[in-house]
Write an enzyme that holds these catalytic residues in place. Structure first.
Site, PDB file in Angstrom:
ATOM      1  N   GLY A 102       0.817  -1.218   0.000  1.00  0.00           N
ATOM      2  CA  GLY A 102       0.000   0.000   0.000  1.00  0.00           C
ATOM      3  C   GLY A 102       0.849   1.266   0.000  1.00  0.00           C
TER       4      GLY A 102
ATOM      5  N   ASN B  74      -6.333  -3.029  -2.106  1.00  0.00           N
ATOM      6  CA  ASN B  74      -6.206  -1.596  -2.459  1.00  0.00           C
ATOM      7  C   ASN B  74      -4.793  -1.279  -2.954  1.00  0.00           C
ATOM      8  OD1 ASN B  74      -7.468   0.932  -2.680  1.00  0.00           O
ATOM      9  ND2 ASN B  74      -6.458   1.646  -0.821  1.00  0.00           N
TER      10      ASN B  74
ATOM     11  N   ASP C   9      -4.629 -12.812   2.657  1.00  0.00           N
ATOM     12  CA  ASP C   9      -5.601 -11.979   3.355  1.00  0.00           C
ATOM     13  C   ASP C   9      -5.456 -12.247   4.854  1.00  0.00           C
ATOM     14  OD1 ASP C   9      -8.003 -10.902   4.442  1.00  0.00           O
ATOM     15  OD2 ASP C   9      -8.950 -11.103   2.482  1.00  0.00           O
TER      16      ASP C   9
ATOM     17  N   PHE D 207       0.142  -2.404   8.704  1.00  0.00           N
ATOM     18  CA  PHE D 207      -0.552  -1.367   7.927  1.00  0.00           C
ATOM     19  C   PHE D 207      -1.881  -1.871   7.375  1.00  0.00           C
ATOM     20  CE2 PHE D 207       3.976  -0.224   7.141  1.00  0.00           C
ATOM     21  CZ  PHE D 207       3.951   1.114   7.501  1.00  0.00           C
TER      22      PHE D 207
ATOM     23  N   SER E  67      -4.328   6.547  13.738  1.00  0.00           N
ATOM     24  CA  SER E  67      -4.651   7.767  12.999  1.00  0.00           C
ATOM     25  C   SER E  67      -5.018   8.884  13.960  1.00  0.00           C
ATOM     26  CB  SER E  67      -5.850   7.466  12.100  1.00  0.00           C
ATOM     27  OG  SER E  67      -6.411   8.646  11.611  1.00  0.00           O
TER      28      SER E  67
ATOM     29  N   TYR F  13     -14.595   3.603  10.438  1.00  0.00           N
ATOM     30  CA  TYR F  13     -13.154   3.496  10.195  1.00  0.00           C
ATOM     31  C   TYR F  13     -12.381   3.962  11.430  1.00  0.00           C
ATOM     32  CZ  TYR F  13      -8.504   5.084   8.922  1.00  0.00           C
ATOM     33  OH  TYR F  13      -7.152   5.306   8.929  1.00  0.00           O
TER      34      TYR F  13
ATOM     35  N   LYS G  84      -9.858   1.960  14.488  1.00  0.00           N
ATOM     36  CA  LYS G  84      -8.528   2.343  14.984  1.00  0.00           C
ATOM     37  C   LYS G  84      -8.539   2.420  16.513  1.00  0.00           C
ATOM     38  CE  LYS G  84      -6.486   2.634  11.046  1.00  0.00           C
ATOM     39  NZ  LYS G  84      -5.580   1.566  10.667  1.00  0.00           N
TER      40      LYS G  84
ATOM     41  N   ARG H 215      -5.038  21.286   8.159  1.00  0.00           N
ATOM     42  CA  ARG H 215      -4.560  19.950   8.538  1.00  0.00           C
ATOM     43  C   ARG H 215      -3.036  19.934   8.595  1.00  0.00           C
ATOM     44  NH1 ARG H 215      -9.130  19.895   9.218  1.00  0.00           N
ATOM     45  NH2 ARG H 215     -10.754  18.427   8.529  1.00  0.00           N
TER      46      ARG H 215
ATOM     47  N   ARG I 239     -17.912  19.847   4.404  1.00  0.00           N
ATOM     48  CA  ARG I 239     -18.144  18.404   4.299  1.00  0.00           C
ATOM     49  C   ARG I 239     -18.559  17.893   5.684  1.00  0.00           C
ATOM     50  NH1 ARG I 239     -13.189  14.727   2.214  1.00  0.00           N
ATOM     51  NH2 ARG I 239     -12.336  15.379   4.216  1.00  0.00           N
TER      52      ARG I 239
HETATM   53  P1  NAD Z   1      -3.425   1.567   1.571  1.00  0.00           P
HETATM   54  O1  NAD Z   1      -4.832   1.174   1.302  1.00  0.00           O
HETATM   55  O2  NAD Z   1      -2.644   2.150   0.458  1.00  0.00           O
HETATM   56  O3  NAD Z   1      -2.609   0.310   2.157  1.00  0.00           O
HETATM   57  C1  NAD Z   1      -3.210  -0.707   2.918  1.00  0.00           C
HETATM   58  C2  NAD Z   1      -2.769  -2.031   2.322  1.00  0.00           C
HETATM   59  O4  NAD Z   1      -3.342  -3.090   3.083  1.00  0.00           O
HETATM   60  C3  NAD Z   1      -3.231  -2.225   0.880  1.00  0.00           C
HETATM   61  O5  NAD Z   1      -2.137  -2.623   0.074  1.00  0.00           O
HETATM   62  C4  NAD Z   1      -4.290  -3.329   0.965  1.00  0.00           C
HETATM   63  O6  NAD Z   1      -4.302  -4.118  -0.205  1.00  0.00           O
HETATM   64  C5  NAD Z   1      -3.842  -4.079   2.200  1.00  0.00           C
HETATM   65  N1  NAD Z   1      -4.926  -4.775   2.919  1.00  0.00           N
HETATM   66  C6  NAD Z   1      -6.097  -4.287   3.354  1.00  0.00           C
HETATM   67  N2  NAD Z   1      -6.798  -5.234   3.999  1.00  0.00           N
HETATM   68  C7  NAD Z   1      -6.042  -6.365   3.985  1.00  0.00           C
HETATM   69  C8  NAD Z   1      -6.205  -7.684   4.489  1.00  0.00           C
HETATM   70  N3  NAD Z   1      -7.335  -8.068   5.114  1.00  0.00           N
HETATM   71  N4  NAD Z   1      -5.213  -8.578   4.289  1.00  0.00           N
HETATM   72  C9  NAD Z   1      -4.079  -8.247   3.632  1.00  0.00           C
HETATM   73  N5  NAD Z   1      -3.873  -7.008   3.134  1.00  0.00           N
HETATM   74  C10 NAD Z   1      -4.840  -6.079   3.312  1.00  0.00           C
HETATM   75  O7  NAD Z   1      -3.461   2.557   2.813  1.00  0.00           O
HETATM   76  P2  NAD Z   1      -2.299   3.473   3.416  1.00  0.00           P
HETATM   77  O8  NAD Z   1      -2.657   4.890   3.141  1.00  0.00           O
HETATM   78  O9  NAD Z   1      -0.989   2.959   3.039  1.00  0.00           O
HETATM   79  O10 NAD Z   1      -2.562   3.232   4.965  1.00  0.00           O
HETATM   80  C11 NAD Z   1      -1.883   2.216   5.684  1.00  0.00           C
HETATM   81  C12 NAD Z   1      -2.435   2.165   7.088  1.00  0.00           C
HETATM   82  O11 NAD Z   1      -2.305   3.448   7.695  1.00  0.00           O
HETATM   83  C13 NAD Z   1      -3.919   1.811   7.149  1.00  0.00           C
HETATM   84  O12 NAD Z   1      -4.132   0.989   8.276  1.00  0.00           O
HETATM   85  C14 NAD Z   1      -4.596   3.147   7.336  1.00  0.00           C
HETATM   86  O13 NAD Z   1      -5.827   3.047   7.993  1.00  0.00           O
HETATM   87  C15 NAD Z   1      -3.565   3.876   8.196  1.00  0.00           C
HETATM   88  N6  NAD Z   1      -3.666   5.337   8.064  1.00  0.00           N
HETATM   89  C16 NAD Z   1      -3.640   5.908   6.819  1.00  0.00           C
HETATM   90  C17 NAD Z   1      -3.757   7.281   6.711  1.00  0.00           C
HETATM   91  C18 NAD Z   1      -3.777   7.935   5.347  1.00  0.00           C
HETATM   92  O14 NAD Z   1      -4.247   9.055   5.231  1.00  0.00           O
HETATM   93  N7  NAD Z   1      -3.248   7.321   4.301  1.00  0.00           N
HETATM   94  C19 NAD Z   1      -3.896   8.078   7.850  1.00  0.00           C
HETATM   95  C20 NAD Z   1      -3.909   7.467   9.101  1.00  0.00           C
HETATM   96  C21 NAD Z   1      -3.782   6.075   9.204  1.00  0.00           C
HETATM   97  C1  UD1 Z   2      -8.782  12.113   6.288  1.00  0.00           C
HETATM   98  C2  UD1 Z   2      -9.712  11.124   6.926  1.00  0.00           C
HETATM   99  C3  UD1 Z   2      -9.265  10.857   8.354  1.00  0.00           C
HETATM  100  C4  UD1 Z   2      -7.809  10.406   8.378  1.00  0.00           C
HETATM  101  C5  UD1 Z   2      -6.996  11.505   7.732  1.00  0.00           C
HETATM  102  C6  UD1 Z   2      -5.535  11.166   7.736  1.00  0.00           C
HETATM  103  C7  UD1 Z   2     -11.784  11.600   5.760  1.00  0.00           C
HETATM  104  C8  UD1 Z   2     -13.151  12.210   5.856  1.00  0.00           C
HETATM  105  N1  UD1 Z   2     -11.048  11.683   6.872  1.00  0.00           N
HETATM  106  O1  UD1 Z   2      -8.860  13.318   6.989  1.00  0.00           O
HETATM  107  O2  UD1 Z   2     -10.052   9.844   8.915  1.00  0.00           O
HETATM  108  O3  UD1 Z   2      -7.389  10.217   9.705  1.00  0.00           O
HETATM  109  O4  UD1 Z   2      -7.456  11.674   6.380  1.00  0.00           O
HETATM  110  O5  UD1 Z   2      -5.033  11.084   6.479  1.00  0.00           O
HETATM  111  O6  UD1 Z   2     -11.412  11.030   4.738  1.00  0.00           O
HETATM  112  N2  UD1 Z   2     -10.942  18.959   1.164  1.00  0.00           N
HETATM  113  C9  UD1 Z   2     -11.498  19.801   0.225  1.00  0.00           C
HETATM  114  N3  UD1 Z   2     -11.859  19.283  -0.986  1.00  0.00           N
HETATM  115  C10 UD1 Z   2     -11.693  17.960  -1.300  1.00  0.00           C
HETATM  116  C11 UD1 Z   2     -11.100  17.091  -0.324  1.00  0.00           C
HETATM  117  C12 UD1 Z   2     -10.748  17.624   0.902  1.00  0.00           C
HETATM  118  O7  UD1 Z   2     -11.671  20.996   0.472  1.00  0.00           O
HETATM  119  O8  UD1 Z   2     -12.056  17.540  -2.407  1.00  0.00           O
HETATM  120  C13 UD1 Z   2     -10.512  19.514   2.468  1.00  0.00           C
HETATM  121  C14 UD1 Z   2     -11.201  18.887   3.666  1.00  0.00           C
HETATM  122  O9  UD1 Z   2     -12.399  19.560   3.942  1.00  0.00           O
HETATM  123  C15 UD1 Z   2     -10.131  19.078   4.746  1.00  0.00           C
HETATM  124  C16 UD1 Z   2      -8.808  18.972   3.974  1.00  0.00           C
HETATM  125  O10 UD1 Z   2      -9.133  19.229   2.617  1.00  0.00           O
HETATM  126  O11 UD1 Z   2     -10.208  20.368   5.294  1.00  0.00           O
HETATM  127  C17 UD1 Z   2      -8.168  17.585   4.083  1.00  0.00           C
HETATM  128  O12 UD1 Z   2      -9.114  16.612   3.713  1.00  0.00           O
HETATM  129  P1  UD1 Z   2      -8.723  15.064   3.489  1.00  0.00           P
HETATM  130  O13 UD1 Z   2      -7.530  14.976   2.628  1.00  0.00           O
HETATM  131  O14 UD1 Z   2      -9.968  14.356   3.055  1.00  0.00           O
HETATM  132  O15 UD1 Z   2      -8.254  14.577   4.913  1.00  0.00           O
HETATM  133  P2  UD1 Z   2      -9.035  14.693   6.323  1.00  0.00           P
HETATM  134  O16 UD1 Z   2     -10.468  14.914   6.116  1.00  0.00           O
HETATM  135  O17 UD1 Z   2      -8.286  15.631   7.173  1.00  0.00           O
END
Ligand code: NAD
Ligand code: UD1
Length: 340
Positions: free
Chosen positions: A11, A36, A59, A81, A125, A150, A154, A232, A293
């Site tokens: 991911g 994903n 999985d 992750f 998160s 979601y 966490k 943010r 939103r």
């Molecule tokens: P991502 O979707 O790109 O990566 C997650 C990976 O996990 C993917 O490759 C998916 O195929 C794999 N996966 C999901 N369910 C699975 C399962 N049951 N078995 C095996 N593989 C599985 O997401 P990311 O942005 O890289 O996020 C990684 C982690 O960090 C996640 O747990 C997410 O919730 C957390 N996180 C992400 C963000 C963000 O904004 N990207 C913010 C806070 C926390």
């Molecule tokens: C998102 C997740 C949150 C996660 C966080 C960390 C959602 C609703 N929340 O937060 O659970 O912990 O990422 O990565 O997905 N915005 C716009 N136009 C758009 C998209 C976003 O104006 O088309 C604004 C939003 O209102 C916000 C900012 O951009 O103010 C960031 O948004 P986004 O990237 O979706 O992240 P979060 O909502 O902060």
């Protein structure tokens, strides 16, 4: 050499972390089911690092298959992750989210117990801080007032891991609370390119920049922030990846649960991100103001001082770097984009 099992390693954040681990001479075993992500990411990790690693298409919900990974490798620690992460989708499909994220984690923990593995870093998160805490968010603030399934997965997994560490002093767990990861590896070989219409700000901006989408909707311009738009704490995914290596380095020092924010400590508004992206890409991003939103907070960012003090980690990339690298990655994915 330590052997690190990385669930979700194909991911967005996982792939960058695998690169960082391999470049720091860890041995890496990736488990992913590609729900994903895609297998090409594995080639890209190899192309960047020129290092080999093990991979299992598995999985976490398939515990028999997962147990094979534990039988075939001597694992020192796990970075977990794997999970589903789309907030809106989690509201529509709560059972799928709880099952995948919580049951998947429980299977993993059961396998750890069976095979004597007791070190884990968990992807949590900033969403666990909920709606009622003052900013900046500190790790000792109350959590759990989450607003969607979601976020609740966490908070639940954090609780499960803390309970396990309380009952077994041999266990050592780090809960890393990420703020808003964006950017991409400077090579442009790995990054984030979600299918369909993106929910998050940076992927949306990059799709406007490539001409896939006509304009950005800025959700709300009447917040009590510097320019009225949401604020943010955006963090470069490579900084985040480095934070995981720092976490793994100190994971073996002592048992118990430790919690760290991984953010920059600095907030940026939506309009600031748009302007910085335009400067870095040279591509104008048309936008219009739209209603707030549902569920969005006006402003939050991390107090990132604990990770600096205890893990000796600090974010280094600027917002300009993040925008430049996001754009570089998307251009490499999308030939003939506006900016080429
Ligand atoms: P991502 O979707 O790109 O990566 C997650 C990976 O996990 C993917 O490759 C998916 O195929 C794999 N996966 C999901 N369910 C699975 C399962 N049951 N078995 C095996 N593989 C599985 O997401 P990311 O942005 O890289 O996020 C990684 C982690 O960090 C996640 O747990 C997410 O919730 C957390 N996180 C992400 C963000 C963000 O904004 N990207 C913010 C806070 C926390
Ligand atoms: C998102 C997740 C949150 C996660 C966080 C960390 C959602 C609703 N929340 O937060 O659970 O912990 O990422 O990565 O997905 N915005 C716009 N136009 C758009 C998209 C976003 O104006 O088309 C604004 C939003 O209102 C916000 C900012 O951009 O103010 C960031 O948004 P986004 O990237 O979706 O992240 P979060 O909502 O902060």
């Amino acid at each position: 050499m330590k052997h690190i099992l990385v669930t979700g390693g194909a991911g967005f954040i996982g792939s960058h972390t695998c690169v960082e681990l391999l470049q720091n001479d860890y041995s890496v075993i990736i488990v992913d089911n590609f729900i994903n992500s895609s297998p090409e990411v594995l080639d890209s990790i190899h192309r960047i690092t020129k290092k080999d690693f093990a991979f299992y298409q598995c999985d976490l919900l398939d515990e028999d298959n997962l147990s094979r990974v534990f039988q075939e490798h001597s694992i020192d620690a796990i970075i977990h992750f794997a999970g589903l992460k789309a907030v809106g989708e989690s509201v529509r499909q709560p059972i799928r989210y709880y099952f995948n994220n919580v049951s998947g984690t429980l299977n993993l923990l059961r396998q750890m117990e069976q095979h004597g593995v007791n070190r884990l870093v968990f992807s949590s998160s900033a969403t666990v801080y909920g709606e009622n805490n003052p900013i900046p968010y500190r790790e000792d603030m109350p959590t759990g007032q989450t607003t969607n399934p979601y976020g609740t997965t966490k908070a639940m997994i954090e609780q499960i891991l803390q309970d396990q560490c309380k009952c077994n002093s041999q266990w050592g767990v780090m809960l890393l609370r990420y703020f808003n990861p964006i950017g991409a590896h400077p090579s442009g070989l790995i990054g984030e390119n979600p299918n369909g219409i993106p929910n998050n700000l940076m992927p949306y901006i990059t799709q406007v920049a490539t001409g896939k989408l006509p304009y950005l909707n800025v959700f709300g311009n009447d917040y009590s922030t510097s320019d009225g738009t949401g604020v943010r704490d955006y963090i470069h995914v490579c900084d985040l990846a480095r934070g995981h290596v720092k976490a793994v380095e100190s994971l073996f020092d002592e048992g118990g649960t430790k919690i760290y924010n991984l953010g920059t400590g600095r907030g940026s508004s939506v309009l600031e991100v748009v302007k910085t992206f335009e400067q870095q890409s040279g591509v104008p991003i048309p936008y219009q103001f739209a209603p707030r939103r549902a569920g969005d907070l006006a402003e939050y960012y991390a107090d990132a001082s604990k990770a600096e003090r205890e893990l000796n980690w600090q974010a280094e990339y600027s917002l300009a770097d993040m925008c430049r690298d996001s754009w570089n990655f998307i251009q490499k994915q999308t030939p003939n984009t506006t900016g080429e």
